[in-house]
Design an enzyme around this catalytic site. Sequence first.
Site, PDB file in Angstrom:
ATOM      1  N   LYS B  78       0.651  -1.289   0.124  1.00  0.00           N
ATOM      2  CA  LYS B  78      -0.198  -0.250   0.140  1.00  0.00           C
ATOM      3  C   LYS B  78       0.601   1.142  -0.418  1.00  0.00           C
ATOM      4  CE  LYS B  78      -4.653   2.326   2.452  1.00  0.00           C
ATOM      5  NZ  LYS B  78      -4.814   1.592   3.543  1.00  0.00           N
ATOM      6  N   SER B 156      -9.793   2.505   2.872  1.00  0.00           N
ATOM      7  CA  SER B 156      -8.957   3.033   1.906  1.00  0.00           C
ATOM      8  C   SER B 156      -8.373   1.907   0.832  1.00  0.00           C
ATOM      9  CB  SER B 156      -8.567   3.980   2.806  1.00  0.00           C
ATOM     10  OG  SER B 156      -7.565   3.053   3.890  1.00  0.00           O
ATOM     11  N   SER B 180     -10.673  -0.038   6.929  1.00  0.00           N
ATOM     12  CA  SER B 180     -10.162   0.389   5.719  1.00  0.00           C
ATOM     13  C   SER B 180      -9.457  -1.048   4.624  1.00  0.00           C
ATOM     14  CB  SER B 180      -9.103   1.186   6.122  1.00  0.00           C
ATOM     15  OG  SER B 180      -9.442   2.895   5.713  1.00  0.00           O
TER      16      SER B 180
END
Lengths: 503, 493
Positions: B78, B156, B180
């Site tokens: 990420k 997210s 998330s």
Amino acid sequence: MLDLTYTAPAPKVIAGAKDDWELVIGMEIHAQVSSNAKLFSGASTTFGAEPNSNVAFVDAAMPGMLPVINEYCVEQAVRTGLGLKAEINLFSAFDRKNYFYPDLPQGYQISQLYHPIVGEGEVLVEMGPGVARLVRIERIHLEQDAGKSIHDMDPNMSFVDLNRTGVALMEIVSRPDIRGPEEAAAYVTKLRQILRYLGTCDGNMQNGNLRADVNVSVCRPGAYEKYQATQDFGHLGTRCEIKNMNSMRFIQQAIEYEARRQIAILEDGGSVVQETRLYDPDKGETRSMRSKEEAHDYRYFPCPDLLPLEIEQGWVDDIAASLPELPDEKKARFMGDFGLTDYDASVLTADTANAAYFEAVAEGRDGKLAANWVINELFGRLKKEDHDISESPVSPAQLGGIIDLITKGDISGKIAKDLFEIVYTEGGDPAQIVEARGMKQVTDTGAIEAAVDDIIAANPAQVEKAKANPKLAGWFVGQVMKATGGKANPKAVNDIVSAKLGL
Amino acid sequence: MSELSKLTIAEARDAMRKGDVTSVEITEACLAEVNAADALGAFVHKTPEIALDQARAADARIKAGDAPGMCGIPLGIKDLFCTKGVDSQAASNILKGFKPEYESTVTSQLFGAGAVMLGKLNMDEFAMGSSNETSAYGNAVNPWKIDDRQLTPGGSSGGSASAVAADLCLAATGTDTGGSIRQPAAFTGIVGLKPTYGRVSRWGTIAFASSLDQAGPMTKTVRDAAIMLQAMSGHDPKDSTSADLPLPDFEAALTGDIKGKKIGIPREYRMDGMPEEIETLWHEGAEMLRAAGAEIVDISLPHTKYALPAYYVIAPAEASSNLARYDGVRYGHRAKLAAGDGIVQMYEKTRAEGFGHEVQRRVMIGTYVLSAGFYDAYYNRARKVRALIKRDFDQAFAAGVDAILTPATPSSAFGLGEMAEADPVQMYLNDVFTVTVNLAGLPGISVPAGLDSQGLPLGLQLIGRPWAEDDLLNTAYALESAAGFVSKPAKWW
């Protein structure tokens, strides 16, 4: 037990155009913690390094970087609290104080608003023999220093040096117990002395390692006593805060100016606006920095990157056990054990190096004599060359040796001063110098008698005068001393002259 | 070759150890998939050279017999994790071009264990969002699709979810501040684990809300989550909130035996307007666990309804302060200034240009709730609510509950752009089942459990006791086995 009895000094009174006014002063001292590393990073705290060379990633607030508390800085804050006889909070916590400024990379300062590490303490501020102000400490908290913005290197740009960013500060907050500019300076001096004794701050004001914010208000005589009785600030005037001063002289000048400014406003029928002000030493005046309305909203909240700081009583006790003797105790001991005057004891305990030197000299000797020699001769001589005690060419053993020669009657006080100068400039063992250079005092009464006899025989007119007026015997003493090159024991000369003249 | 990217971590590990396949082969297969999947918008910075170097080194270690579980496993990272020398910009324009000079603890531990980085993954800007639509890189797209309608992978960690679900990599790192990891995992039919707060170091992970942020694995199976968590977690002296506790052997805990375990069903998670199929799935999940020998009990977590508002005070408050450092002074974006502009204009222009709307919204909310005069009404009250929510869970666990079963999300994946005009609170409602876990600092895992009537994956969430990820993973393993979710999205990209 320490027994310091004192009376409080009278507050400073300023006569305005209409009334008399008193001052009420509280101070926030920012003292840089003596530590090799910063409060939350391992970066060095060395002063004067190349700009931006002592900066860890977290100091520059790089993304994802986290603060980790430096245990030594915590220990130093605890030590400081103990030195100020303050309450140590086993639970404290860090908060973020949010504001934007280029020398504050995180956009917040990590500080301790809600739970400071040190609670209430006190500082005894001497204003003269037997006169002292007890200033209450409200709290001490740990916080990060900011960096430095430099605006005068380029016409279009500003520069930022982050070396100081994140260095540990102790903010020492007093109650409004200080009653005049001189007291304010004395308070800073005393606090600085204690910090230096403790080794928790070097007190170097020139480098900005000790800075003061001063809160000043004025009130009519009697109002402060009402505040004291009730702790209700309503009895006091509106205060202004003068920020960031790093000189004793400026602190006093700023307070004096600010008090007179406020008095003039009040006597004119106006009211003082609570605000932050800056002192301009060139103009000798304070000027507004920002008003209460413009004051930042710092949006304090607990720093989520740090757990509350929980320390153990046992650790605090260990630090307490390792505390050095503090100025008040040392001064009392010097007065008690060595019979020193309040003044001499104060001078000798001003810092630990002076005190240690004196103690080494006084050990096994007459304390008062040692104090005289250290203060008058040694300090005087050092001051002439702008040296401090660590640079003294005369060791305690050498100075002790000189004092021993005086005590034994081997040399007179006058010769001792010559001897001191020799030791100071050339070095050497005082006893050997006296021996080698024939500086020893003549105590042989036979030799002195012979000298007296010679002088009496040579000055019959003076003898007659002296017999009529015994005070003139001193002339004979002087002549004998001259004849013996100052080495005759003055007391012996006196006695013999008196006897021979039949006085 | 393309089949290799479909391997689970466990399968790849075992095959590499046996010498059936090399890390270089798997890595090359993944890189080919990554290069062919730009339509998913999952990978935003590709690092093939680093990947192949790491794969070769991993193969050498495996050959030498020194091969930890993650050795040679190609991952997506990420964009929130700082990776040394590789763009790390939290999907924000304000960090455009930022290449850290340091490696986050999570990636450093993974790479230390031999894992391979294929590149950086899309996400919502600064992890603020539930649909990956706030990203400065543009949307990440769910590999699951209904007809021609493109769906959100959630957020997210949308890029992570999309990449794992589409078999571009074997697994990915995610971060979870309010859901998330778990919500995108549920939207894409994969497993997502948010560990106990303090289990995984936050050092080097770009902060959103420090007291809630926690990194975790996003994987194809529960076993993979266990293997990957092992490598990611552990005490880190560089993060003061990292716990100095022994690490259990997470994979060894996967016995599938949950006989006698007490599973709580919190009545407050039954929300008005929740689709019936979610309710049904939840019920089925409970029945599966009961069938596996667990005891199902109704429990009450009475303060649940205050969780979302409390979260949307605390998280923006911390974010408003955490994001203050992006000021254009030292790194990242700095606006071009006009003649006469001063420092205030530099801040205003830089931040207006650098931050997207959702980030700006949250910075403003956070600034507001911390302001003098509002602090007690908002921030302090939210903290009190947070303490009560934690107490609810403490009491349930104290009453003998081992894990709590809830839906992971109130719906399946929705269409990209569908929420564009909606009230932001509608988007925030995505987190309704997940934020409580962050507020209480507990471990939570999303397990794919079925498909809805449109054929989209749905997930169930299990919430465990603090520091008992081993036990939680085992319960999730039992649920995964019983649910037997094997569906994969049809490849269209």
